[in-house]
Design a protein around this motif. Structure first.
Motif, short mmCIF file in Angstrom:
data_model
loop_
_atom_site.label_atom_id
_atom_site.label_comp_id
_atom_site.label_asym_id
_atom_site.label_seq_id
_atom_site.Cartn_x
_atom_site.Cartn_y
_atom_site.Cartn_z
N GLN A 1 0.77 -1.29 -0.22
CA GLN A 1 -0.03 0.19 0.19
C GLN A 1 0.76 1.10 0.06
O GLN A 1 0.64 2.30 -0.87
N LEU B 1 2.14 1.86 -3.42
CA LEU B 1 1.22 2.34 -4.39
C LEU B 1 0.88 3.56 -4.05
O LEU B 1 0.36 4.79 -4.86
N TYR C 1 -4.49 -6.48 -3.60
CA TYR C 1 -4.21 -6.14 -2.22
C TYR C 1 -5.30 -6.16 -1.23
O TYR C 1 -5.32 -6.50 -0.45
N SER C 2 -6.34 -5.53 -1.88
CA SER C 2 -7.52 -5.34 -0.90
C SER C 2 -8.05 -6.53 -0.53
O SER C 2 -8.90 -6.89 0.40
N GLU D 1 -4.21 -2.48 -6.44
CA GLU D 1 -4.74 -2.23 -5.19
C GLU D 1 -5.87 -3.31 -4.85
O GLU D 1 -6.03 -3.46 -3.79
#
Length: 202
Positions: free
Chosen positions: A26, A29, A64-65, A61
């Motif tokens: 995170q 990014l 990742y989420s 993202e």
């Protein structure tokens, strides 16, 4: 506080590594996201680059989420695809990270040119950095689109005035190049170890 358009990115890059020196997903990014307002200042000339960077950030993202604990470290996004043999897919996170890193290489080279070649026009600085970074990975169509876009590059003097803010823009540009380059280099080394650093655009 004296700020330039680079200030948020320069603050963000400080948070990118864990205490063990691993790149965190995170914060990495987020630091890249802070470059989008800088790209905005180029206007239409960089619309393609901006949508490319933004799209790749969103792709990474979103993965990742789906599991922030599992994907806390940036390279875990790639490792899982290597294991499932999906890394070379055009919609993979590996592909997203590769093209995000390449686009950022282009921006670093461009800003380096603006510092080192005071006599160059903006389109000259853009074209040179494109030739050094993205060109060899692009097919004919992408290269042609890029050449057309570069004709829309803003006037260099006006551009520098716009991004200056209240800070020392030359120092911040240099800092951006110095602080971000090693991270992108690390990405390339990791992808090369996986045999994934030389994928071309279709």
């Amino acid at each position: 506080m004296e700020v330039t358009v680079f200030t948020p990115a320069l603050e963000g890059i400080k948070l990118v590594k864990s205490e063990q020196g691993e790149i965190l997903t995170q914060p990495f990014l987020d630091a890249c996201k802070h470059i989008l307002p800088v790209i905005d200042k180029f206007g239409a000339a960089m619309a393609l680059v901006k949508s490319d960077i933004g799209g790749n950030i969103s792709r990474l993202e979103s993965k990742y989420s789906s599991n922030p604990t599992k994907f806390n470290y940036l390279y875990s996004l790639v490792q899982v695809e290597v294991e499932t043999k999906t890394a070379k897919s055009s919609s993979s996170c590996t592909n997203g990270l590769l093209w995000l890193t390449r686009a950022m290489d282009f921006l670093v080279a461009l800003f380096q040119n603006l510092i080192e070649h005071a006599d160059w026009s903006m389109s000259q600085a853009c074209t040179d950095s494109y030739n050094k970074t993205l060109k060899k990975w692009h097919g004919w169509l992408a290269s042609s689109s890029f050449s057309v876009a570069m004709k829309l590059a803003p006037d260099r003097k006006k551009f520098m005035e716009v991004i200056q803010g209240t800070g020392d823009i030359s120092a911040d540009i240099q800092k951006f190049c110095t602080d971000f380059s090693p991270i992108f280099e690390e990405n390339h080394k990791f992808l090369a170890r996986c045999g994934l650093d030389d994928m071309k655009a279709s």
